[in-house]
Design a protein around this motif. Structure first.
Motif, short mmCIF file in Angstrom:
data_model
loop_
_atom_site.label_atom_id
_atom_site.label_comp_id
_atom_site.label_asym_id
_atom_site.label_seq_id
_atom_site.Cartn_x
_atom_site.Cartn_y
_atom_site.Cartn_z
N ALA A 138 9.97 -0.20 8.00
CA ALA A 138 9.53 0.47 9.22
C ALA A 138 10.63 1.38 9.74
CB ALA A 138 9.16 -0.54 10.31
N SER A 139 10.24 2.40 10.48
CA SER A 139 11.25 3.28 11.08
C SER A 139 10.80 3.73 12.45
CB SER A 139 11.51 4.50 10.20
OG SER A 139 10.40 5.37 10.19
N ILE A 140 11.76 4.21 13.22
CA ILE A 140 11.48 4.70 14.56
C ILE A 140 12.34 5.92 14.83
CG2 ILE A 140 13.16 3.12 15.61
CD1 ILE A 140 11.16 2.86 17.98
N ARG A 141 11.74 6.95 15.38
CA ARG A 141 12.49 8.12 15.81
C ARG A 141 13.16 7.77 17.13
NH1 ARG A 141 10.75 13.53 13.78
NH2 ARG A 141 9.36 13.12 12.01
N TRP A 142 14.50 7.89 17.15
CA TRP A 142 15.23 7.35 18.28
C TRP A 142 14.85 8.03 19.59
CZ3 TRP A 142 17.51 2.93 17.94
CH2 TRP A 142 18.35 2.52 18.98
N SER A 143 14.66 9.33 19.57
CA SER A 143 14.43 10.05 20.83
C SER A 143 12.99 9.90 21.34
CB SER A 143 14.75 11.53 20.65
OG SER A 143 13.96 12.07 19.59
N THR A 144 12.02 9.87 20.42
CA THR A 144 10.62 9.88 20.86
C THR A 144 9.93 8.53 20.72
OG1 THR A 144 9.81 10.46 18.65
CG2 THR A 144 10.43 12.28 20.12
N GLY A 145 10.49 7.65 19.92
CA GLY A 145 9.86 6.35 19.71
C GLY A 145 8.72 6.37 18.70
N ILE A 146 8.51 7.48 18.01
CA ILE A 146 7.45 7.54 17.00
C ILE A 146 7.79 6.56 15.88
CG2 ILE A 146 6.31 8.98 15.30
CD1 ILE A 146 6.76 11.35 17.17
N ILE A 147 6.76 5.83 15.46
CA ILE A 147 6.95 4.70 14.56
C ILE A 147 6.19 4.89 13.26
CG2 ILE A 147 6.33 2.26 14.28
CD1 ILE A 147 6.90 1.95 17.31
N TYR A 148 6.79 4.37 12.17
CA TYR A 148 6.15 4.35 10.86
C TYR A 148 6.30 2.95 10.29
CZ TYR A 148 7.07 9.36 11.45
OH TYR A 148 7.14 10.64 11.95
N TYR A 149 5.26 2.48 9.60
CA TYR A 149 5.29 1.18 8.94
C TYR A 149 4.82 1.33 7.50
CZ TYR A 149 5.41 -0.98 13.61
OH TYR A 149 5.75 -1.36 14.89
N THR A 150 5.36 0.49 6.63
CA THR A 150 4.78 0.38 5.32
C THR A 150 3.50 -0.46 5.44
OG1 THR A 150 5.26 -0.09 3.00
CG2 THR A 150 5.97 -1.74 4.60
N ASP A 151 2.55 -0.23 4.57
CA ASP A 151 1.24 -0.86 4.72
C ASP A 151 1.29 -2.38 4.75
OD1 ASP A 151 -0.68 1.59 2.77
OD2 ASP A 151 0.02 1.60 4.85
N SER A 152 2.18 -2.98 4.00
CA SER A 152 2.19 -4.43 3.87
C SER A 152 2.60 -5.16 5.15
CB SER A 152 3.11 -4.86 2.73
OG SER A 152 4.44 -4.48 2.99
N VAL A 153 3.18 -4.46 6.11
CA VAL A 153 3.60 -5.12 7.35
C VAL A 153 2.81 -4.66 8.57
CG1 VAL A 153 5.92 -5.35 6.39
CG2 VAL A 153 5.44 -3.51 8.02
N LYS A 154 1.93 -3.69 8.40
CA LYS A 154 1.14 -3.20 9.54
C LYS A 154 0.32 -4.33 10.13
CE LYS A 154 0.67 1.65 8.15
NZ LYS A 154 -0.26 2.69 7.64
N GLY A 155 0.35 -4.43 11.45
CA GLY A 155 -0.37 -5.48 12.15
C GLY A 155 0.39 -6.78 12.28
N ARG A 156 1.53 -6.88 11.57
CA ARG A 156 2.33 -8.11 11.65
C ARG A 156 3.73 -7.86 12.22
NH1 ARG A 156 3.81 -10.74 7.17
NH2 ARG A 156 3.86 -8.88 5.84
N PHE A 157 4.32 -6.73 11.88
CA PHE A 157 5.68 -6.40 12.32
C PHE A 157 5.62 -5.33 13.40
CE2 PHE A 157 8.16 -7.48 8.15
CZ PHE A 157 7.57 -8.73 8.13
N ILE A 158 6.58 -5.42 14.33
CA ILE A 158 6.69 -4.43 15.38
C ILE A 158 8.14 -3.96 15.45
CG2 ILE A 158 6.45 -3.94 17.85
CD1 ILE A 158 4.40 -6.27 17.91
N ILE A 159 8.33 -2.66 15.36
CA ILE A 159 9.67 -2.09 15.49
C ILE A 159 9.79 -1.45 16.87
CG2 ILE A 159 8.98 0.12 14.45
CD1 ILE A 159 11.78 0.32 13.23
#
Length: 122
Positions: free
Chosen positions: A49-70
């Motif tokens: 998973a990743s997060i853009r520091w300034s905007t908070g936009i988030i990306y997840y790999t499919d296998s963790v979507k719905g389970r992990f929160i960044i």
């Protein structure tokens, strides 16, 4: 120079939760991306998973979507990974990294933490 220090790993049963932290020091992050990667024994390191520091936009790999929160706390220069409904296949060393915002490739990240072990028992 940027220093990244992960914490929060451990042993948990399947279905349980853990929260990882990545404390950053050094230069500020205004336009950077921060990410979590993991590496299981015998496997290549992979994007989680990743997060853009300034905007908070988030990306997840499919296998963790719905389970992990960044998420991140800008005031503390700290990034988190809340991991819920953990599965044995989530077992890995988890690394935080700083690099190009929105990137998923290892080559796009230039600073890495030392890693923290997450073990999920069945």
């Amino acid at each position: 120079q940027v220093q990244l220090v992960e914490s929060g790993g451990g042993l948990v049963q399947a279905g349980g939760s853990l929260r990882l932290s990545c404390a950053a020091s050094g230069r500020t992050f205004s336009g950077d991306g921060m990410a979590w990667f993991r590496q299981a024994p015998g496997k290549e390191r992979e994007f989680v998973a990743s997060i853009r520091w300034s905007t908070g936009i988030i990306y997840y790999t499919d296998s963790v979507k719905g389970r992990f929160i960044i998420n991140r706390d800008i005031t503390k220069n700290t990034m988190y990974l809340q991991m819920n409904s953990l599965k044995p296949e989530d077992t890995a060393v988890y690394y935080c990294a700083r690099g190009r915002a929105g990137a998923v490739a290892i080559r796009d990240y230039d600073y890495w933490g030392q890693g923290t072990q997450v073990t999920v028992s069945s």
